[in-house]
Scaffold this motif. Sequence first.
Motif, PDB file in Angstrom:
ATOM      1  N   LEU A 159     -22.114  -2.239 -10.673  1.00 23.08           N
ATOM      2  CA  LEU A 159     -21.210  -3.164  -9.991  1.00 23.08           C
ATOM      3  C   LEU A 159     -21.995  -4.216  -9.217  1.00 23.08           C
ATOM      4  O   LEU A 159     -21.717  -5.426  -9.325  1.00 23.08           O
ATOM      5  CB  LEU A 159     -20.294  -2.390  -9.044  1.00 23.08           C
ATOM      6  CG  LEU A 159     -19.470  -3.219  -8.051  1.00 23.08           C
ATOM      7  CD1 LEU A 159     -18.531  -4.173  -8.773  1.00 23.08           C
ATOM      8  CD2 LEU A 159     -18.689  -2.290  -7.108  1.00 23.08           C
ATOM      9  N   ARG A 163     -21.936  -8.196 -10.326  1.00 25.04           N
ATOM     10  CA  ARG A 163     -21.146  -9.072  -9.455  1.00 25.04           C
ATOM     11  C   ARG A 163     -22.000  -9.915  -8.522  1.00 25.04           C
ATOM     12  O   ARG A 163     -21.671 -11.088  -8.264  1.00 25.04           O
ATOM     13  CB  ARG A 163     -20.172  -8.222  -8.636  1.00 25.04           C
ATOM     14  CG  ARG A 163     -19.190  -9.022  -7.766  1.00 25.04           C
ATOM     15  CD  ARG A 163     -18.211  -8.076  -7.097  1.00 25.04           C
ATOM     16  NE  ARG A 163     -17.313  -8.724  -6.164  1.00 25.04           N
ATOM     17  CZ  ARG A 163     -16.146  -9.277  -6.483  1.00 25.04           C
ATOM     18  NH1 ARG A 163     -15.735  -9.268  -7.731  1.00 25.04           N
ATOM     19  NH2 ARG A 163     -15.372  -9.826  -5.556  1.00 25.04           N
ATOM     20  N   ALA A 171     -17.207 -10.800 -13.587  1.00 31.05           N
ATOM     21  CA  ALA A 171     -17.361  -9.813 -12.517  1.00 31.05           C
ATOM     22  C   ALA A 171     -17.016 -10.414 -11.160  1.00 31.05           C
ATOM     23  O   ALA A 171     -16.351  -9.782 -10.338  1.00 31.05           O
ATOM     24  CB  ALA A 171     -18.777  -9.248 -12.503  1.00 31.05           C
TER      25      ALA A 171
END
Length: 213
Positions: A159, A163, A171
Amino acid sequence: MNKTRGRPRGGASARSRILEVARTRFLRDGYQATTLRAVAADVGVDAAAVSYHFGSKHGLFGAAMALRRNPSGELAEALAGDPAGLVDRVLSAVVDLWEDPALRGPLVALELAALADEDVLRVFGEFMEREVVARFAEFLGGPRATERAVAAAAVIGGLVTARYLYRLPSATALSTVEIRRAFGPPLAAALSGSRTGSRRPAGGSPRTASRSG
């Protein structure tokens, strides 16, 4: 050696010297081998002075690496509370940290420095192992706790990478709800050791989450 006791003398000057020495120690000796006592000895103060300014070794590490908030402290808070909400709390803590404008720059800089510098990479890896993976494993307990903790850290790392480091448009466009929907099931499966997200999301111990929220 001129050591101080109680409230440390030197104020901001002493704090700055401690940070400078600590950064050198962390990069040279690694996270595990660096102790508050060793840093204090290099500066010429009592170890209590280091504790007074930074609280703990992970607090000192975060300050030395210019992190205004302590990721391991945030994780500790996320692990507390109702086990059923664990996954949501962890994801919220991660997003909250990385969305903080005052913290995102130093975190990105530290991650990029770790990729470019073996010394920084080694220290950062040790920090993550002891302050993130080990905390997860201790919380989870039971069979394959470390394996499950590593898997959870990998989901969180994915993640963060997508991102905030690579800044993939798909993302960065995710809302908080969409992040939970996309990363909640794999994080829950990692914590439980399941092969699929259809089993108990974070089972294996009464202390772990039983659903992703």
